[in-house]
Design an enzyme around this catalytic site. Sequence first.
Site, PDB file in Angstrom:
ATOM      1  N   GLU A  64       1.024  -1.130   0.067  1.00  0.00           N
ATOM      2  CA  GLU A  64      -0.090   0.282   0.275  1.00  0.00           C
ATOM      3  C   GLU A  64       1.187   0.958   0.008  1.00  0.00           C
ATOM      4  O   GLU A  64       1.010   2.391  -0.533  1.00  0.00           O
ATOM      5  CB  GLU A  64      -0.848   0.257   1.128  1.00  0.00           C
ATOM      6  CG  GLU A  64      -2.028  -0.914   0.839  1.00  0.00           C
ATOM      7  CD  GLU A  64      -1.685  -2.065   1.584  1.00  0.00           C
ATOM      8  OE1 GLU A  64      -2.254  -3.716   1.604  1.00  0.00           O
ATOM      9  OE2 GLU A  64      -0.661  -2.603   2.156  1.00  0.00           O
ATOM     10  N   PRO A 266      10.063 -14.634   0.009  1.00  0.00           N
ATOM     11  CA  PRO A 266       9.580 -14.495   0.966  1.00  0.00           C
ATOM     12  C   PRO A 266       8.900 -13.407   1.004  1.00  0.00           C
ATOM     13  O   PRO A 266       9.418 -12.385   0.663  1.00  0.00           O
ATOM     14  CB  PRO A 266       9.942 -15.095   1.634  1.00  0.00           C
ATOM     15  CG  PRO A 266      11.147 -15.728   1.749  1.00  0.00           C
ATOM     16  CD  PRO A 266      12.691 -15.084   0.584  1.00  0.00           C
ATOM     17  N   GLY A 312      12.100  -3.764   0.139  1.00  0.00           N
ATOM     18  CA  GLY A 312      12.831  -2.753  -1.133  1.00  0.00           C
ATOM     19  C   GLY A 312      13.741  -3.102  -2.664  1.00  0.00           C
ATOM     20  O   GLY A 312      14.298  -1.765  -2.875  1.00  0.00           O
ATOM     21  N   GLU A 313      13.656  -4.360  -3.013  1.00  0.00           N
ATOM     22  CA  GLU A 313      15.004  -4.017  -3.854  1.00  0.00           C
ATOM     23  C   GLU A 313      14.040  -5.473  -5.199  1.00  0.00           C
ATOM     24  O   GLU A 313      14.432  -5.838  -5.870  1.00  0.00           O
ATOM     25  CB  GLU A 313      16.035  -5.108  -3.611  1.00  0.00           C
ATOM     26  CG  GLU A 313      17.418  -4.417  -2.754  1.00  0.00           C
ATOM     27  CD  GLU A 313      18.181  -5.028  -2.957  1.00  0.00           C
ATOM     28  OE1 GLU A 313      19.301  -4.237  -2.739  1.00  0.00           O
ATOM     29  OE2 GLU A 313      18.360  -6.003  -2.064  1.00  0.00           O
ATOM     30  N   GLU A 340       3.770  -5.164 -10.698  1.00  0.00           N
ATOM     31  CA  GLU A 340       5.300  -4.537 -10.744  1.00  0.00           C
ATOM     32  C   GLU A 340       6.135  -5.285 -11.209  1.00  0.00           C
ATOM     33  O   GLU A 340       6.463  -5.098 -12.072  1.00  0.00           O
ATOM     34  CB  GLU A 340       5.164  -4.834  -9.094  1.00  0.00           C
ATOM     35  CG  GLU A 340       7.029  -4.304  -9.299  1.00  0.00           C
ATOM     36  CD  GLU A 340       7.285  -4.484  -7.782  1.00  0.00           C
ATOM     37  OE1 GLU A 340       8.388  -3.476  -7.336  1.00  0.00           O
ATOM     38  OE2 GLU A 340       7.091  -4.710  -6.709  1.00  0.00           O
TER      39      GLU A 340
END
Length: 424
Positions: A64, A266, A312-313, A340
């Site tokens: 979100e 994960p 964040g990768e 994405e």
Amino acid sequence: MKGALARAGYSTLLRLATPAYLARLWWRGRHEALYRSDWRQRLGGFAGDPGSQRLWIHAVSLGETRAAEPLIQALRRLRPELRLLLTHGTATGRAAGTALVREGDLQAWLPYDTPGAVRRFLRRHRPALGVLMETEVWPNLLAQARAAALPMVLANARLSERSLAKGRRLQALMRPAVAAFDCVLAQTARDGERLRELGAPRVVVAGNLKFDVSPDPVLMARGQAWRRGLARPVILATSTREGEEEPLLEAWKLLPAPRPLLLLVPRHPQRFDLVAAMLAPRGLSFLRRSGWGAAPPAEAAAADVWLGDSLGEMPLYYAAADAALLGGSFERLGGHNLIEAAACGCPLVMGPHTFNFAQAAELALQARAALRAPDIEQAVQTAVALALDPARGEWARRALDFAGQHRGAAERMAAEIVALIQRR
């Protein structure tokens, strides 16, 4: 009357569960220290003077928060002076949200949904308008917002058939909550119809913000460099959940040698160690992403599995992969963000359960940007075949085209939100 009684019962249960709720946060803080920060905020408190009249956006978790980024950018284009109050419920969401705030903005935890906690939160912050992202419908929070004459918006809203059925069973509690929204900005027409049935007074079909999220070009370049350094295909298993990794690894062992590299990521950080513990007993050599810097060590090229235990990768992982398996879609969990992958040009294989992104999944299939498999074993075979397909570049191009064709939700939602603010 029924609504008031239902909310009273709900509030009583939450009050009784407050010690367990706080204990669970402390327990999760063993692996994610951020959960143990700013505890006062979880019950509606705030240190210092928070000020007032900020636009409040609640993005509960990482997905979100990422979706909120293009909305925040669009809002600031329309209102450059805008100041934000950005709230979260998870450590991953709050960590990602730090990149979205600037001077004059605030970040905080959303308080537990007891009447006292949300009343303290609203009185303390006095926002100009509240925006809850996607599925965050909290009965006490919305009741207190209505009592305070605070306009509320549900943005990027989605509601599956399963969630609608649950809402019908809890109608006395959920209908007044949904009816408290001044505007619901739905992802699809079907989402809008379900939300109207549940009581939303005004619904605007605005599209899906996740189409407007642009992958980080630095991470994309790094992932592409990783891929160039490997002499075999790479299959990404993205955002995997409980019950998916073990059958995936069993299916992986059955592949003939030489196997592709499995890049396993994960969904939840607290499961990184648990998934690592599944690998060694199966005779699969692996390295953890957290154990190296900008580039994999030399020995990584020979490993069976790379464990993506970082945050964040995801653009990096998609750019390094030839094809991806969509986690959460092989168990009855509804799947995760497939947009994405498309935006990164990574062809995707989905399982049978994609009800959280039903329309996006169907559109991706129609655009031939993705494939569907009935189970994880067949999905592994399909992903490997896709990675080796000489036409793999065409799949990547169609994925990019699919992602680009559905942009624009951020501008539409920002316009609706600014119009509500101006009517105050």
